[in-house]
Design a protein around this motif. Structure first.
Motif, PDB file in Angstrom:
ATOM      1  N   TRP A 295     -26.281  43.379  -6.253  1.00 42.91           N
ATOM      2  CA  TRP A 295     -27.719  43.602  -6.179  1.00 42.91           C
ATOM      3  C   TRP A 295     -28.371  43.133  -7.467  1.00 42.91           C
ATOM      4  O   TRP A 295     -27.893  43.406  -8.559  1.00 42.91           O
ATOM      5  CB  TRP A 295     -28.015  45.079  -5.954  1.00 42.91           C
ATOM      6  N   LYS A 296     -29.483  42.410  -7.331  1.00 44.44           N
ATOM      7  CA  LYS A 296     -30.219  41.900  -8.477  1.00 44.44           C
ATOM      8  C   LYS A 296     -31.662  42.380  -8.371  1.00 44.44           C
ATOM      9  O   LYS A 296     -32.305  42.195  -7.335  1.00 44.44           O
ATOM     10  CB  LYS A 296     -30.167  40.380  -8.515  1.00 44.44           C
ATOM     11  N   LYS A 297     -32.146  42.984  -9.442  1.00 41.08           N
ATOM     12  CA  LYS A 297     -33.515  43.483  -9.468  1.00 41.08           C
ATOM     13  C   LYS A 297     -34.483  42.335  -9.719  1.00 41.08           C
ATOM     14  O   LYS A 297     -34.191  41.415 -10.482  1.00 41.08           O
ATOM     15  CB  LYS A 297     -33.670  44.537 -10.562  1.00 41.08           C
ATOM     16  N   SER A 298     -35.635  42.423  -9.100  1.00 41.37           N
ATOM     17  CA  SER A 298     -36.679  41.431  -9.294  1.00 41.37           C
ATOM     18  C   SER A 298     -37.038  41.320 -10.770  1.00 41.37           C
ATOM     19  O   SER A 298     -37.101  42.327 -11.476  1.00 41.37           O
ATOM     20  CB  SER A 298     -37.909  41.827  -8.480  1.00 41.37           C
TER      21      SER A 298
ATOM     22  N   SER B 204     -40.933  43.435 -12.163  1.00 43.31           N
ATOM     23  CA  SER B 204     -40.697  44.801 -11.706  1.00 43.31           C
ATOM     24  C   SER B 204     -41.764  45.795 -12.126  1.00 43.31           C
ATOM     25  O   SER B 204     -41.552  46.989 -12.077  1.00 43.31           O
ATOM     26  CB  SER B 204     -39.329  45.275 -12.184  1.00 43.31           C
TER      27      SER B 204
ATOM     28  N   ASP C 139     -39.016  50.290 -12.232  1.00 48.92           N
ATOM     29  CA  ASP C 139     -38.444  50.670 -10.941  1.00 48.92           C
ATOM     30  C   ASP C 139     -39.425  50.479  -9.777  1.00 48.92           C
ATOM     31  O   ASP C 139     -39.211  50.985  -8.693  1.00 48.92           O
ATOM     32  CB  ASP C 139     -37.939  52.119 -10.986  1.00 48.92           C
TER      33      ASP C 139
ATOM     34  N   CYS D 145     -40.056  47.916  -7.850  1.00 53.72           N
ATOM     35  CA  CYS D 145     -39.723  46.584  -7.361  1.00 53.72           C
ATOM     36  C   CYS D 145     -38.678  46.647  -6.259  1.00 53.72           C
ATOM     37  O   CYS D 145     -38.295  47.709  -5.805  1.00 53.72           O
ATOM     38  CB  CYS D 145     -39.211  45.722  -8.504  1.00 53.72           C
TER      39      CYS D 145
ATOM     40  N   GLU E 172     -34.824  44.960  -4.868  1.00 55.38           N
ATOM     41  CA  GLU E 172     -33.564  44.341  -5.275  1.00 55.38           C
ATOM     42  C   GLU E 172     -33.086  43.487  -4.114  1.00 55.38           C
ATOM     43  O   GLU E 172     -33.353  43.804  -2.950  1.00 55.38           O
ATOM     44  CB  GLU E 172     -32.525  45.415  -5.586  1.00 55.38           C
TER      45      GLU E 172
ATOM     46  N   SER F 151     -35.822  49.484  -4.973  1.00 54.85           N
ATOM     47  CA  SER F 151     -35.038  49.887  -6.141  1.00 54.85           C
ATOM     48  C   SER F 151     -35.138  51.380  -6.430  1.00 54.85           C
ATOM     49  O   SER F 151     -34.252  51.951  -7.049  1.00 54.85           O
ATOM     50  CB  SER F 151     -35.457  49.090  -7.377  1.00 54.85           C
TER      51      SER F 151
END
Length: 65
Positions: A7-10, A13, A19, A21, A23, A36
């Motif tokens: 998983w990759k967070k935007s 964000s 938090d 955002c 993923e 997220s």
């Protein structure tokens, strides 16, 4: 390119703790998306052939806007 099943967070964000955002994760032929703040609540998934052009269009609109 995304690493499968990671998983990759935007990168965009929002403020605060970052938090506000989504993923994303690469799932063989699909892209999974989750909130997220509530990752256990479930995911949406889209075919890569649709999701990638969608993100590219968002980036273009942000540059123009």
């Amino acid at each position: 390119m995304l690493t499968p099943n990671i998983w990759k967070k935007s990168s965009f964000s929002g403020g605060g703790q970052g938090d506000a955002c989504v993923e994303v994760a690469h799932r063989r032929t699909r892209i999974a998306v989750r909130d997220s703040k509530s990752p256990a609540q479930g995911t949406l998934s889209f075919p890569s052939s649709v999701f990638i052009p969608f993100v590219e269009a968002l980036k273009r609109d942000r540059e123009v806007g």
